[in-house]
Motif scaffolding. Structure first.
Motif, PDB file in Angstrom:
ATOM      1  N   GLU A 163     -25.702  10.124  12.861  1.00 15.19           N
ATOM      2  CA  GLU A 163     -24.317  10.178  12.395  1.00 15.19           C
ATOM      3  C   GLU A 163     -23.567   8.904  12.780  1.00 15.19           C
ATOM      4  O   GLU A 163     -22.834   8.327  11.969  1.00 15.19           O
ATOM      5  CB  GLU A 163     -23.621  11.405  12.994  1.00 15.19           C
ATOM      6  N   THR A 164     -23.772   8.445  13.999  1.00 16.12           N
ATOM      7  CA  THR A 164     -23.128   7.217  14.460  1.00 16.12           C
ATOM      8  C   THR A 164     -23.605   6.021  13.643  1.00 16.12           C
ATOM      9  O   THR A 164     -22.810   5.157  13.257  1.00 16.12           O
ATOM     10  CB  THR A 164     -23.428   6.990  15.956  1.00 16.12           C
ATOM     11  N   GLN A 165     -24.896   5.967  13.365  1.00 17.43           N
ATOM     12  CA  GLN A 165     -25.434   4.847  12.582  1.00 17.43           C
ATOM     13  C   GLN A 165     -24.860   4.846  11.161  1.00 17.43           C
ATOM     14  O   GLN A 165     -24.559   3.789  10.611  1.00 17.43           O
ATOM     15  CB  GLN A 165     -26.954   4.903  12.545  1.00 17.43           C
ATOM     16  N   VAL A 166     -24.724   6.034  10.577  1.00 17.36           N
ATOM     17  CA  VAL A 166     -24.150   6.118   9.227  1.00 17.36           C
ATOM     18  C   VAL A 166     -22.710   5.615   9.250  1.00 17.36           C
ATOM     19  O   VAL A 166     -22.279   4.861   8.360  1.00 17.36           O
ATOM     20  CB  VAL A 166     -24.240   7.563   8.697  1.00 17.36           C
ATOM     21  N   GLU A 167     -21.947   6.008  10.280  1.00 14.85           N
ATOM     22  CA  GLU A 167     -20.560   5.539  10.403  1.00 14.85           C
ATOM     23  C   GLU A 167     -20.513   4.017  10.561  1.00 14.85           C
ATOM     24  O   GLU A 167     -19.705   3.347   9.908  1.00 14.85           O
ATOM     25  CB  GLU A 167     -19.877   6.199  11.604  1.00 14.85           C
ATOM     26  N   HIS A 168     -21.379   3.477  11.415  1.00 15.98           N
ATOM     27  CA  HIS A 168     -21.395   2.028  11.619  1.00 15.98           C
ATOM     28  C   HIS A 168     -21.800   1.292  10.349  1.00 15.98           C
ATOM     29  O   HIS A 168     -21.265   0.221  10.039  1.00 15.98           O
ATOM     30  CB  HIS A 168     -22.331   1.658  12.764  1.00 15.98           C
ATOM     31  N   GLN A 169     -22.737   1.863   9.621  1.00 11.23           N
ATOM     32  CA  GLN A 169     -23.171   1.241   8.372  1.00 11.23           C
ATOM     33  C   GLN A 169     -22.004   1.179   7.379  1.00 11.23           C
ATOM     34  O   GLN A 169     -21.791   0.152   6.731  1.00 11.23           O
ATOM     35  CB  GLN A 169     -24.340   2.028   7.777  1.00 11.23           C
ATOM     36  N   GLN A 170     -21.235   2.258   7.301  1.00 11.67           N
ATOM     37  CA  GLN A 170     -20.090   2.268   6.388  1.00 11.67           C
ATOM     38  C   GLN A 170     -19.034   1.259   6.834  1.00 11.67           C
ATOM     39  O   GLN A 170     -18.462   0.541   6.013  1.00 11.67           O
ATOM     40  CB  GLN A 170     -19.479   3.673   6.291  1.00 11.67           C
TER      41      GLN A 170
END
Length: 95
Positions: A58-65
């Motif tokens: 979830e954190t990686q998806v947020e950072h990617q966005q």
């Protein structure tokens, strides 16, 4: 036919074997209980790892966005800078 002494001897042997079987069964129950606890502990550890990995995802998806949004802003800014530089490079009309 078997004599009373033979029957008593056989009965004594069966009773000894029965005692050994009871001990083996008790030991098997102890081992089964330990195995059940081990499986339960492994399951808890696996669930904890799964929860951690899901949070990381979830954190990686947020950072990617956030990264995509940042690059989009940079691209807009670079387009504006390019437009301004092109305007400066154009010969002024009326000269």
């Amino acid at each position: 036919m078997a004599t009373l002494e033979e029957i008593e001897a056989r009965l004594a042997a069966v009773e000894q074997q029965l005692q050994a079987v009871r001990q083996d069964a008790a030991a098997a129950r102890v081992l089964a209980g330990a195995a059940d606890r081990d499986v339960s502990e492994f399951r808890q550890a696996l669930n904890a790892h799964t929860t951690t990995l899901n949070a990381l995802r979830e954190t990686q998806v947020e950072h990617q966005q956030e990264t995509r949004d940042g690059f989009a802003r940079v691209n807009v800014g670079m387009a504006e800078i390019t437009r301004l530089l092109n305007r400066l490079a154009e010969p002024e009309s009326g000269e």
